[in-house]
Design a protein around this motif. Structure first.
Motif, PDB file in Angstrom:
ATOM      1  N   SER A   1       0.831  -1.215   0.000  1.00 49.59           N
ATOM      2  CA  SER A   1       0.000   0.000   0.000  1.00 49.59           C
ATOM      3  C   SER A   1       0.859   1.256   0.000  1.00 49.59           C
ATOM      4  O   SER A   1       1.914   1.305   0.636  1.00 49.59           O
ATOM      5  CB  SER A   1      -0.891   0.008   1.240  1.00 49.59           C
ATOM      6  OG  SER A   1      -1.494   1.269   1.417  1.00 49.59           O
TER       7      SER A   1
ATOM      8  N   THR B   1       0.528   3.936   1.494  1.00 48.03           N
ATOM      9  CA  THR B   1       0.729   4.513   2.824  1.00 48.03           C
ATOM     10  C   THR B   1       1.960   3.923   3.504  1.00 48.03           C
ATOM     11  O   THR B   1       2.594   4.595   4.315  1.00 48.03           O
ATOM     12  CB  THR B   1      -0.503   4.298   3.709  1.00 48.03           C
ATOM     13  OG1 THR B   1      -0.816   2.895   3.772  1.00 48.03           O
ATOM     14  CG2 THR B   1      -1.708   5.047   3.163  1.00 48.03           C
ATOM     15  N   SER B   2       2.309   2.679   3.169  1.00 47.54           N
ATOM     16  CA  SER B   2       3.501   2.074   3.767  1.00 47.54           C
ATOM     17  C   SER B   2       4.770   2.773   3.304  1.00 47.54           C
ATOM     18  O   SER B   2       5.796   2.741   3.991  1.00 47.54           O
ATOM     19  CB  SER B   2       3.575   0.583   3.421  1.00 47.54           C
ATOM     20  OG  SER B   2       3.974   0.375   2.069  1.00 47.54           O
TER      21      SER B   2
ATOM     22  N   SER C   1       5.130   5.672   5.818  1.00 49.09           N
ATOM     23  CA  SER C   1       5.102   5.398   7.251  1.00 49.09           C
ATOM     24  C   SER C   1       6.482   5.586   7.860  1.00 49.09           C
ATOM     25  O   SER C   1       7.495   5.178   7.292  1.00 49.09           O
ATOM     26  CB  SER C   1       4.633   3.964   7.500  1.00 49.09           C
ATOM     27  OG  SER C   1       4.778   3.637   8.872  1.00 49.09           O
TER      28      SER C   1
ATOM     29  N   ALA D   1       2.992  10.494  11.244  1.00 51.56           N
ATOM     30  CA  ALA D   1       3.450   9.362  10.424  1.00 51.56           C
ATOM     31  C   ALA D   1       4.032   8.244  11.286  1.00 51.56           C
ATOM     32  O   ALA D   1       4.703   7.346  10.781  1.00 51.56           O
ATOM     33  CB  ALA D   1       4.476   9.843   9.403  1.00 51.56           C
TER      34      ALA D   1
END
Length: 249
Positions: free
Chosen positions: A12, A14-15, A18, A44
């Motif tokens: 994803s 978002t990873s 992060s 984050a």
């Protein structure tokens, strides 16, 4: 390796942004752009040390960020103008948090000096004060971070410079400030090459940001700025949050 491949590029998006498990230190992190960077990095999922020199409620600010984000956030007092002091505080942060992965050298954006004098009228003291905070402080912070990163084998350094590094602001006269910021940009370029084996180095150069640093300017200056800013408005500090998280990720 600071330029290592993402462990799972197809994961994803978002990873990719992060910062979970990372520890960050932000100089000038309790106000202005630095406060937005501190909050963004905490959002984050990183642990954050916010460094300040004169913000009286820095501990309360750190506690509020922690409460809002669930991250481990603490405030540390340090003057970037003093080489050993900033080095000692960054070492302490690394010990307290069990490592230090990201350093945002931002103090000059929060407490930076921009004396407005005609170039021919600068005193030696005025010139040296601008350089001490804006350029020397940025280097001392970077040097301290670099030594930690080198020992770890990895790290991420982000400078906050200014659009003043690449253009001449008008109508204010601030040759020293502009020169100091140009120095920060070139310093970032140099370190990005010199430290490529153990650190990633980047630089953010914001334009006019609505912070209290601009309060020293008369209204006539603001009117002139709006004449030449295409959007006809200032940028809010929080609009830079994504840039810092991207570079830190």
């Amino acid at each position: 390796m600071p330029l290592a491949k993402h462990p799972n590029p197809s994961s994803s998006v978002t990873s990719h942004f992060s910062l979970k498990g990372k520890v960050a230190a932000v100089t000038g992190g309790a106000r202005g752009i630095g406060l937005s960077a501190s909050r963004a990095i905490a959002e984050a999922d990183a642990s954050v040390a916010t460094l300040y020199s004169s913000t009286n409620d820095a501990d309360a600010i750190a506690s509020q960020i922690a409460a809002d984000t669930g991250a481990n956030v603490k405030a540390y007092k340090a003057s970037v103008e003093t080489k050993e002091e900033i080095a000692s505080v960054l070492r302490q942060i690394s010990e307290d948090f069990g490592g230090l992965h990201i350093v945002v050298a931002n103090a000059a954006a929060s407490i930076g000096v921009a004396n407005h004098h005609a170039a021919e009228d600068y005193t030696e003291e005025q010139w040296r004060k601008v350089m001490a905070v804006n350029l020397d402080g940025a280097f001392y912070t970077a040097q301290a971070a670099g030594n930690i990163f080198k020992n770890q084998g990895h790290g991420n350094l982000i400078f906050t410079a200014s659009v003043s590094a690449i253009l001449v602001n008008v109508p204010q006269k601030q040759a020293a400030y502009n020169a100091s910021k140009a120095g920060v940009v070139q310093l970032a370029r140099c370190l990005s090459v010199e430290w490529v084996e153990f650190a990633r180095v980047n630089c953010v150069s914001p334009g006019f940001i609505e912070t209290d640093m601009l309060d020293v300017h008369p209204e006539a200056h603001r009117k002139k700025w709006f004449d030449i800013i295409p959007a006809k408005r200032m940028c809010e500090p929080d609009e830079l949050k994504g840039a810092y998280v991207f570079l830190a990720s």
